[in-house]
Design a protein around this motif. Structure first.
Motif, mmCIF file in Angstrom:
data_model
loop_
_atom_site.group_PDB
_atom_site.id
_atom_site.type_symbol
_atom_site.label_atom_id
_atom_site.label_comp_id
_atom_site.label_asym_id
_atom_site.label_seq_id
_atom_site.Cartn_x
_atom_site.Cartn_y
_atom_site.Cartn_z
ATOM 1 N N GLU A 131 -17.730 20.556 27.407
ATOM 2 C CA GLU A 131 -18.669 20.832 25.950
ATOM 3 C C GLU A 131 -19.576 20.034 25.932
ATOM 4 O OE1 GLU A 131 -17.405 23.392 23.874
ATOM 5 O OE2 GLU A 131 -15.755 23.848 25.204
ATOM 6 N N HIS A 132 -21.057 20.122 26.060
ATOM 7 C CA HIS A 132 -21.899 19.379 25.963
ATOM 8 C C HIS A 132 -23.152 20.052 25.263
ATOM 9 C CE1 HIS A 132 -22.973 15.647 28.191
ATOM 10 N NE2 HIS A 132 -23.866 15.510 27.158
ATOM 11 N N PRO A 133 -23.119 19.833 24.070
ATOM 12 C CA PRO A 133 -24.095 20.421 22.883
ATOM 13 C C PRO A 133 -25.616 19.967 23.649
ATOM 14 C CG PRO A 133 -22.440 19.658 21.769
ATOM 15 C CD PRO A 133 -22.008 19.156 23.061
ATOM 16 N N LEU A 134 -25.602 18.840 23.881
ATOM 17 C CA LEU A 134 -26.992 18.262 24.117
ATOM 18 C C LEU A 134 -27.585 19.100 25.581
ATOM 19 C CD1 LEU A 134 -29.641 16.635 24.266
ATOM 20 C CD2 LEU A 134 -28.169 14.840 25.276
ATOM 21 N N LEU A 135 -26.812 19.127 26.100
ATOM 22 C CA LEU A 135 -27.092 19.922 27.736
ATOM 23 C C LEU A 135 -27.321 21.373 27.393
ATOM 24 C CD1 LEU A 135 -25.030 18.385 30.299
ATOM 25 C CD2 LEU A 135 -27.305 17.675 29.471
ATOM 26 N N SER A 136 -26.650 22.088 26.405
ATOM 27 C CA SER A 136 -26.708 23.509 26.233
ATOM 28 C C SER A 136 -28.042 23.534 25.451
ATOM 29 C CB SER A 136 -25.496 23.924 25.189
ATOM 30 O OG SER A 136 -24.486 23.695 26.004
ATOM 31 N N ARG A 137 -28.403 22.638 24.756
ATOM 32 C CA ARG A 137 -29.729 22.742 23.881
ATOM 33 C C ARG A 137 -30.717 22.464 24.954
ATOM 34 N NH1 ARG A 137 -32.578 19.498 21.240
ATOM 35 N NH2 ARG A 137 -31.238 17.635 21.378
ATOM 36 N N LEU A 138 -30.640 21.656 25.675
ATOM 37 C CA LEU A 138 -31.716 21.539 26.752
ATOM 38 C C LEU A 138 -32.117 22.827 27.644
ATOM 39 C CD1 LEU A 138 -31.168 17.891 27.820
ATOM 40 C CD2 LEU A 138 -33.189 18.456 26.815
ATOM 41 N N HIS A 139 -30.877 23.335 27.884
ATOM 42 C CA HIS A 139 -30.855 24.616 28.676
ATOM 43 C C HIS A 139 -31.540 25.719 27.915
ATOM 44 C CE1 HIS A 139 -29.105 28.243 30.372
ATOM 45 N NE2 HIS A 139 -29.597 27.874 31.516
ATOM 46 N N ASP A 140 -31.299 25.888 26.817
ATOM 47 C CA ASP A 140 -31.989 26.852 25.939
ATOM 48 C C ASP A 140 -33.420 26.510 25.718
ATOM 49 O OD1 ASP A 140 -29.676 27.818 25.206
ATOM 50 O OD2 ASP A 140 -29.221 26.888 23.326
ATOM 51 N N GLU A 141 -33.889 25.277 25.703
ATOM 52 C CA GLU A 141 -35.290 24.815 25.769
ATOM 53 C C GLU A 141 -35.893 24.960 26.974
ATOM 54 O OE1 GLU A 141 -35.219 21.265 24.042
ATOM 55 O OE2 GLU A 141 -34.576 21.690 21.975
ATOM 56 N N GLN A 142 -35.345 25.608 27.855
ATOM 57 C CA GLN A 142 -35.692 25.993 29.471
ATOM 58 C C GLN A 142 -35.959 24.583 30.306
ATOM 59 O OE1 GLN A 142 -36.636 29.233 29.836
ATOM 60 N NE2 GLN A 142 -37.082 29.951 27.677
ATOM 61 N N VAL A 143 -35.336 23.356 29.639
ATOM 62 C CA VAL A 143 -35.642 22.338 30.717
ATOM 63 C C VAL A 143 -34.599 22.384 31.924
ATOM 64 C CG1 VAL A 143 -34.911 19.886 30.854
ATOM 65 C CG2 VAL A 143 -35.774 20.780 28.663
ATOM 66 N N LYS A 144 -35.639 22.378 32.864
ATOM 67 C CA LYS A 144 -34.861 22.591 34.273
ATOM 68 C C LYS A 144 -33.995 21.453 34.516
ATOM 69 C CE LYS A 144 -38.827 24.923 35.751
ATOM 70 N NZ LYS A 144 -38.794 26.303 35.353
ATOM 71 N N MET A 145 -32.775 21.607 35.004
ATOM 72 C CA MET A 145 -31.817 20.797 35.313
ATOM 73 C C MET A 145 -30.742 21.184 36.365
ATOM 74 S SD MET A 145 -29.698 20.127 31.705
ATOM 75 C CE MET A 145 -29.104 21.591 30.789
ATOM 76 N N VAL A 146 -30.229 20.116 36.915
ATOM 77 C CA VAL A 146 -28.924 20.522 37.909
ATOM 78 C C VAL A 146 -27.727 19.766 37.594
ATOM 79 C CG1 VAL A 146 -30.858 20.564 39.550
ATOM 80 C CG2 VAL A 146 -28.420 19.831 40.008
ATOM 81 N N LEU A 147 -26.715 20.057 37.628
ATOM 82 C CA LEU A 147 -25.522 19.026 37.345
ATOM 83 C C LEU A 147 -25.182 18.590 38.585
ATOM 84 C CD1 LEU A 147 -23.762 21.118 34.443
ATOM 85 C CD2 LEU A 147 -25.628 19.486 34.292
ATOM 86 N N ILE A 148 -24.486 17.321 38.357
ATOM 87 C CA ILE A 148 -24.102 16.875 39.696
ATOM 88 C C ILE A 148 -22.681 16.269 39.595
ATOM 89 C CG2 ILE A 148 -24.896 14.397 39.346
ATOM 90 C CD1 ILE A 148 -25.768 14.482 42.200
ATOM 91 N N ASN A 149 -21.654 16.670 40.401
ATOM 92 C CA ASN A 149 -20.533 15.913 40.127
ATOM 93 C C ASN A 149 -19.470 16.557 39.002
ATOM 94 O OD1 ASN A 149 -18.278 14.169 40.891
ATOM 95 N ND2 ASN A 149 -18.708 12.787 39.501
ATOM 96 N N ARG A 150 -19.968 17.218 37.872
ATOM 97 C CA ARG A 150 -19.239 17.731 36.957
ATOM 98 C C ARG A 150 -20.023 18.766 36.151
ATOM 99 N NH1 ARG A 150 -18.712 12.792 32.541
ATOM 100 N NH2 ARG A 150 -17.465 11.372 33.732
ATOM 101 N N ARG A 151 -19.437 19.672 35.530
ATOM 102 C CA ARG A 151 -20.150 20.699 35.029
ATOM 103 C C ARG A 151 -19.804 20.833 33.540
ATOM 104 N NH1 ARG A 151 -19.011 25.480 39.013
ATOM 105 N NH2 ARG A 151 -17.160 24.613 39.756
ATOM 106 N N VAL A 152 -20.737 21.743 33.065
ATOM 107 C CA VAL A 152 -20.359 22.190 31.575
ATOM 108 C C VAL A 152 -19.870 23.570 31.482
ATOM 109 C CG1 VAL A 152 -21.676 22.436 29.365
ATOM 110 C CG2 VAL A 152 -22.457 20.850 30.937
ATOM 111 N N GLU A 153 -18.949 23.992 30.833
ATOM 112 C CA GLU A 153 -18.275 25.264 30.877
ATOM 113 C C GLU A 153 -19.231 26.222 30.079
ATOM 114 O OE1 GLU A 153 -14.170 25.007 29.116
ATOM 115 O OE2 GLU A 153 -14.098 24.333 31.240
ATOM 116 N N ASN A 154 -19.140 27.487 30.964
ATOM 117 C CA ASN A 154 -19.928 28.422 30.283
ATOM 118 C C ASN A 154 -21.425 28.147 30.187
ATOM 119 O OD1 ASN A 154 -17.678 30.064 30.025
ATOM 120 N ND2 ASN A 154 -17.157 28.967 28.001
ATOM 121 N N LEU A 155 -22.136 27.333 30.917
ATOM 122 C CA LEU A 155 -23.368 27.220 31.080
ATOM 123 C C LEU A 155 -24.103 27.205 32.354
ATOM 124 C CD1 LEU A 155 -25.538 25.968 29.105
ATOM 125 C CD2 LEU A 155 -25.280 23.801 30.166
ATOM 126 N N ASP A 156 -24.948 28.300 32.343
ATOM 127 C CA ASP A 156 -25.516 28.816 33.738
ATOM 128 C C ASP A 156 -26.337 27.780 34.106
ATOM 129 O OD1 ASP A 156 -26.002 30.214 35.768
ATOM 130 O OD2 ASP A 156 -27.138 31.584 34.562
#
Lengths: 339, 339
Positions: A131-156
């Motif tokens: 669960e990572h609210p900050l990353l979810s928010r960034l994703h909503d704001e269209q910030v391009k990102m890629v996760l490495i090693n670990r991921r966030v649940e239900n975040l595309d």
DNA sequence: GTGAAAGCGCTAACAT
DNA sequence: ATGTTAGCGCTTTCAC
């Protein structure tokens, strides 16, 4: 004599600065006459012209910079990942801004603010929690990102991760092959995807191998750090459930076991075998050298960088995740089960 | 809705963008009427205004970025230094671009070109050699820089370095106190200032302590790396000069000794004691845990950053070098001389 | 194929 | 105390 600008080159070559801009851009060179291009190149060369990326960025709204978020650069797992990423980025004209969050959400927030404020074109994130609210928010704001090693649940968001399940499978199979039947698991923090993926893989592997699937043999560690590993192993030892081997959620947890072995005078691998995960540097120098699952650190970083650049260049692209292969490195911390 | 600019804030606050610029700059806030300032701040706040550092950089010709050159980020010595520097830089609004040279001059050249091309305001350099044409040239070109850990001979650039002589003195005194009389030195590369400073300090310390000052006991290592340390120790062992302790030029060289001990079945510290230098992470996990000289990694980085920022802010200032204190960390690789 | 002109978002003289 | 103006160095329409 101050640094030459486009205009200086233009004057030297007897053309307009716009022409120089075109001639100097490999992707637009064809728009200018070959002779002109040659003249421009020569002028640029002889003046020692160097484009000013800041001016370019202001115009193009691309900074050619990406942010790289790690929990702690001093954790030996990360430098190789950083280097892998940096290499790819450098080759493509990008630079990385590295930030250590120390697993502190407030600090992470500040760092991300700073990175975004610096107009990074994207983020490579190695600090994801399930669960990572900050990353979810960034994703909503269209910030391009890629996760490495670990991921966030239900975040595309695309993620580059090691094949945790395969790695744990290898570890368990290795121990089973040595005759171990009661194997414990020091599970990583369950708020991380790696923690749960490896714990789940452990249970599956144990069951598949027909070994004792005793819930008492799995204990959760609060952090992916030595002290947490030590604490967990002490608990396990204190509750007196028998076991002859430990699969740790990562190398640091396994190193915590070493501390407890020293403390309680347990012989490893004579009495208890241990397997780590990640293969951080210097594991071969420990006594005993640690058996572990090696993940392709640099490839993780390199793939993440490639993926991110892909997303930046081609915003439409819906990138999937990538699972990188792992391998078992057998060293001295595992031995046949004592009779 | 695109990102708000200064102009948007100006409109919202009913003033000119220049006024907004002043109101938002703490150093110039006093030039505007308090009421106006308040209005501007509120408008900026409500619009979620974020200054664009790229535009600012283009105007001010300062990127608020510094380059950080290390031999290899994966060498555990450097991450703590980087973090120490980064912390100070971050607090002052700067970011670090980290580059690993791999001790390759050509690569270093490319990296520096890239950094300078990116308009870094200065360089923190941990890769110095005693003769370092590239750095000399940069100095001639007025590139601001500060050296860290090592320095360049006859180059008037501030350097933040550990007190090598004191550290070696501590190591030798410790061994002498344990009764060792014939102590060997695995000297670091003599093209680095640390390599020669420590070697010289070693000879002085040995003489001062009245121990055997036998030239055959000092052997030079080609790189500050395990393999070089191992090679040097093998030579020493092969030439059959007697000795009961080794002071290594750094921890990696000392770890190379561990490899040879394992290879030749030498008991450490039973037969030979070893002292490292730097106190990189995990030395306490080795068998035996390594006695070493601890340098203040983070402080080195932090001081270097402070020094560099000082030079940037105050170009006139002629900064001297800084020697940081070290301490001996006694662990298990040193013991009384065998009888 | 090349030039002219505008403008990215900001700061710093200078003017009022 | 505030506004005007110019311009940092580059890219990118749009004309020609």
């Amino acid at each position: 004599m101050r640094k030459p600008t486009l205009k200086d080159v233009a004057e030297a070559a007897g053309v307009h600065s716009a022409t120089v801009s075109r001639a100097l851009d490999p992707g637009k060179r064809h728009e200018v006459h070959p002779d002109t291009a040659r003249r421009v190149l020569k002028a640029a060369e002889s003046l020692g012209y160097r484009p000013n990326p800041i001016a370019r960025s202001l115009k193009t709204a691309r900074s050619n910079t990406v942010g790289l978020l790690v929990p702690d650069l001093c954790n030996p797992l990360f430098p190789p990942i950083v280097r892998g990423a940096d290499e790819v980025l450098f080759d493509r004209g990008y630079s990385a801004l590295i930030a250590s969050t120390d697993n502190d959400a407030a600090r992470e927030q500040r760092l991300v603010d700073s990175l975004v404020g610096r107009q990074v074109d994207g983020l490579i994130v190695a600090t994801a929690q399930r669960e990572h609210p900050l990353l979810s928010r960034l994703h909503d704001e269209q910030v391009k990102m890629v996760l490495i090693n670990r991921r966030v649940e239900n975040l595309d968001v695309p993620a580059i991760i090691p094949d945790d399940a395969a790695g744990i499978g290898l570890a368990v199979a290795h121990l089973a092959g040595l005759g171990h039947v009661r194997i414990a698991h020091l599970a990583g923090p369950q708020d991380t995807s790696t923690g749960v993926a490896r714990a789940r893989a452990f249970r599956h592997a144990v069951r598949d191998a027909g070994l004792d699937d005793d819930p008492a043999l799995v204990v959760e560690c609060e952090y992916f750090q030595e002290a947490s590993g030590a604490k967990a192993l002490r608990e396990l030892l204190d509750q007196r459930v028998p076991f002859t081997a430990v699969v740790a959620g990562n190398d640091l947890l396994a190193m915590g076991c070493y501390d407890v072995f020293a403390e309680r005078d347990v012989d490893c691998p004579g009495e208890i075998s241990v397997v780590g995960f990640n293969d951080i540097p210097f594991l071969d120098k420990l006594r005993p050298p640690m058996t572990t699952v090696r993940i392709p650190h640099r490839d993780l970083g390199a793939e993440a960088a490639r993926m991110l650049l892909g997303c930046i260049d081609e915003p439409a692209r819906r990138a999937g995740s990538v699972l990188l292969p792992v391998e078992l490195v057998v060293r001295g911390s595992t031995a046949p089960v004592p009779d």
